[in-house]
Structure formats: C-alpha cells, structure tokens
Write a protein that holds these residues in place. Sequence first.
Motif, PDB file in Angstrom:
ATOM      1  N   VAL A  37       4.512 -11.156   3.694  1.00 52.26           N
ATOM      2  CA  VAL A  37       3.183 -10.754   2.980  1.00 52.26           C
ATOM      3  C   VAL A  37       2.753  -9.641   4.013  1.00 52.26           C
ATOM      4  CG1 VAL A  37       2.521 -13.273   2.128  1.00 52.26           C
ATOM      5  CG2 VAL A  37       1.780 -12.685   4.248  1.00 52.26           C
ATOM      6  N   VAL A  38       1.937  -8.887   3.236  1.00 50.85           N
ATOM      7  CA  VAL A  38       1.272  -7.741   4.130  1.00 50.85           C
ATOM      8  C   VAL A  38      -0.081  -8.160   4.489  1.00 50.85           C
ATOM      9  CG1 VAL A  38       0.635  -5.360   3.833  1.00 50.85           C
ATOM     10  CG2 VAL A  38       2.710  -6.343   2.853  1.00 50.85           C
ATOM     11  N   ASN A  66      -5.979   2.367  10.735  1.00 55.88           N
ATOM     12  CA  ASN A  66      -6.538   3.451  10.228  1.00 55.88           C
ATOM     13  C   ASN A  66      -5.931   4.188   8.858  1.00 55.88           C
ATOM     14  OD1 ASN A  66      -7.806   4.189  12.879  1.00 55.88           O
ATOM     15  ND2 ASN A  66      -5.814   5.021  13.569  1.00 55.88           N
ATOM     16  N   ALA A  67      -5.900   3.003   8.180  1.00 56.09           N
ATOM     17  CA  ALA A  67      -5.405   3.039   6.707  1.00 56.09           C
ATOM     18  C   ALA A  67      -6.313   3.993   5.820  1.00 56.09           C
ATOM     19  CB  ALA A  67      -5.107   1.803   6.035  1.00 56.09           C
ATOM     20  N   ARG A  68      -7.696   3.973   6.162  1.00 57.47           N
ATOM     21  CA  ARG A  68      -8.784   4.621   5.385  1.00 57.47           C
ATOM     22  C   ARG A  68      -8.530   6.135   5.347  1.00 57.47           C
ATOM     23  NH1 ARG A  68     -13.124   2.762   8.976  1.00 57.47           N
ATOM     24  NH2 ARG A  68     -12.344   0.488   9.064  1.00 57.47           N
ATOM     25  N   GLU A 115      -2.754   6.405  -0.864  1.00 55.56           N
ATOM     26  CA  GLU A 115      -2.209   5.090  -1.354  1.00 55.56           C
ATOM     27  C   GLU A 115      -0.822   5.290  -1.056  1.00 55.56           C
ATOM     28  OE1 GLU A 115      -1.674   3.335  -5.758  1.00 55.56           O
ATOM     29  OE2 GLU A 115      -3.759   3.998  -5.128  1.00 55.56           O
ATOM     30  N   GLU A 116      -0.145   6.246  -1.336  1.00 58.24           N
ATOM     31  CA  GLU A 116       1.338   6.305  -1.637  1.00 58.24           C
ATOM     32  C   GLU A 116       1.870   6.325  -0.050  1.00 58.24           C
ATOM     33  OE1 GLU A 116       4.482   6.014  -3.489  1.00 58.24           O
ATOM     34  OE2 GLU A 116       2.562   6.430  -4.434  1.00 58.24           O
ATOM     35  N   GLN A 117       1.121   6.929   0.733  1.00 58.33           N
ATOM     36  CA  GLN A 117       1.569   6.853   2.362  1.00 58.33           C
ATOM     37  C   GLN A 117       1.239   5.366   2.767  1.00 58.33           C
ATOM     38  OE1 GLN A 117      -1.719   9.708   3.443  1.00 58.33           O
ATOM     39  NE2 GLN A 117       0.081  10.749   4.561  1.00 58.33           N
ATOM     40  N   ILE A 118       0.413   4.809   2.330  1.00 56.98           N
ATOM     41  CA  ILE A 118       0.244   3.233   2.541  1.00 56.98           C
ATOM     42  C   ILE A 118       1.391   2.380   2.190  1.00 56.98           C
ATOM     43  CG2 ILE A 118      -1.073   1.035   2.439  1.00 56.98           C
ATOM     44  CD1 ILE A 118      -3.707   3.171   2.167  1.00 56.98           C
ATOM     45  N   PHE A 143       3.844  -2.013  -4.191  1.00 55.96           N
ATOM     46  CA  PHE A 143       5.311  -1.829  -3.447  1.00 55.96           C
ATOM     47  C   PHE A 143       5.558  -0.298  -3.561  1.00 55.96           C
ATOM     48  CE2 PHE A 143       5.774  -6.226  -4.884  1.00 55.96           C
ATOM     49  CZ  PHE A 143       5.501  -6.860  -3.655  1.00 55.96           C
ATOM     50  N   SER A 144       6.241   0.074  -2.561  1.00 53.02           N
ATOM     51  CA  SER A 144       6.753   1.380  -2.541  1.00 53.02           C
ATOM     52  C   SER A 144       8.325   1.729  -3.234  1.00 53.02           C
ATOM     53  CB  SER A 144       7.406   1.950  -1.037  1.00 53.02           C
ATOM     54  OG  SER A 144       8.376   1.151  -0.744  1.00 53.02           O
TER      55      SER A 144
END
Length: 158
Positions: free
Chosen positions: A7-8, A43-45, A49-52, A111-112
């Motif tokens: 899980v993330v 620092n996900a903000r 979205e794609e980078q996350i 998911f990526s």
Amino acid sequence: MVIEQIVVGKTVGTWLESGIREYVGRLGHYVRFVQTVIPELKNARNLREEQIKTAEGASILDRIAPGDRVVLLDENGRLPAGSVALAEWLQGVMNRGTRKLVFVIGGAYGFSDAVYARADERLSLSPLTYSHQMVRLIFAEQLYRAFTILGGEPYHHR
C-alpha cells in the motif's frame, strides 16, 4: 504461499487501522500475510500527478521480485461475480503453486504505466469507487472471507 499487500502511504484513521488489524490477525490462521507500506512522497504538493505516480510506481516495483504474481486492485480491473468467485479464483492461484501473491493498492492517483506493465492481473472490488484507504479494509475482509469460504466455515452465509 505468502500473500503480501503493498500500500502507498500510512493508513489514516484509528478505526480503519483497527479494522485492518482485526482481519490481518484473522488471516494469520490461513496464510502468511504481510503488509508493506510505502511512505508517501515528501513535498508531493509540488509535483504533478504523473510525477507522483511515477515515483510511487518505482517504490512499488522495488518491492516486487521477478517470480511474484502481482495483482493490482484497480477500479478498471476484472470484477469477480461475488465473494465465492473471488475464493474460487484464489484457490486456482494456490493450485498453480504460486509462492508469493502480491496485491497492490496504489495511492490517490492510481498506478504508473510501469506498474500496470508489471502486473499479472487487475481486480476490482466493486463498480463503486472507494478511497484507497477504505480499499485496504474492504480487501482484507474479502480475503479473509475467501479463506473461510474455501474452508467451508460459517463466516460467509450463502
């Protein structure tokens, strides 16, 4: 067989944590069950979205071995016809001699492409949309239910 759930991010909410612990404890009677938590990105903000998804995907893939059977819990996955069908699918996986079955619950953005490419299968729990936090509890209960069905136990009333 070992079942791992990746899980993330940590589970938020003591009531969710309590429910998950309850079913994980129950699963211990049937199978070795391991839950792996991938830390949320810092620092996900500041990220798109794609980078996350790409960063989370790399962390997921780092924890998967070449011989693992990987199943993504994904809203666009195959929807079992019910709990009995899920139990029958699980029995089939066990009958094939699977050593490690890995279920992956992604983060808020899914998911990526790399994780989708690595997956052996995708399952959906419902046509309804649940938060990735809720899926953790719902899936743990359904996995426990599947084992009780396979064991002919009264937990699942047909």
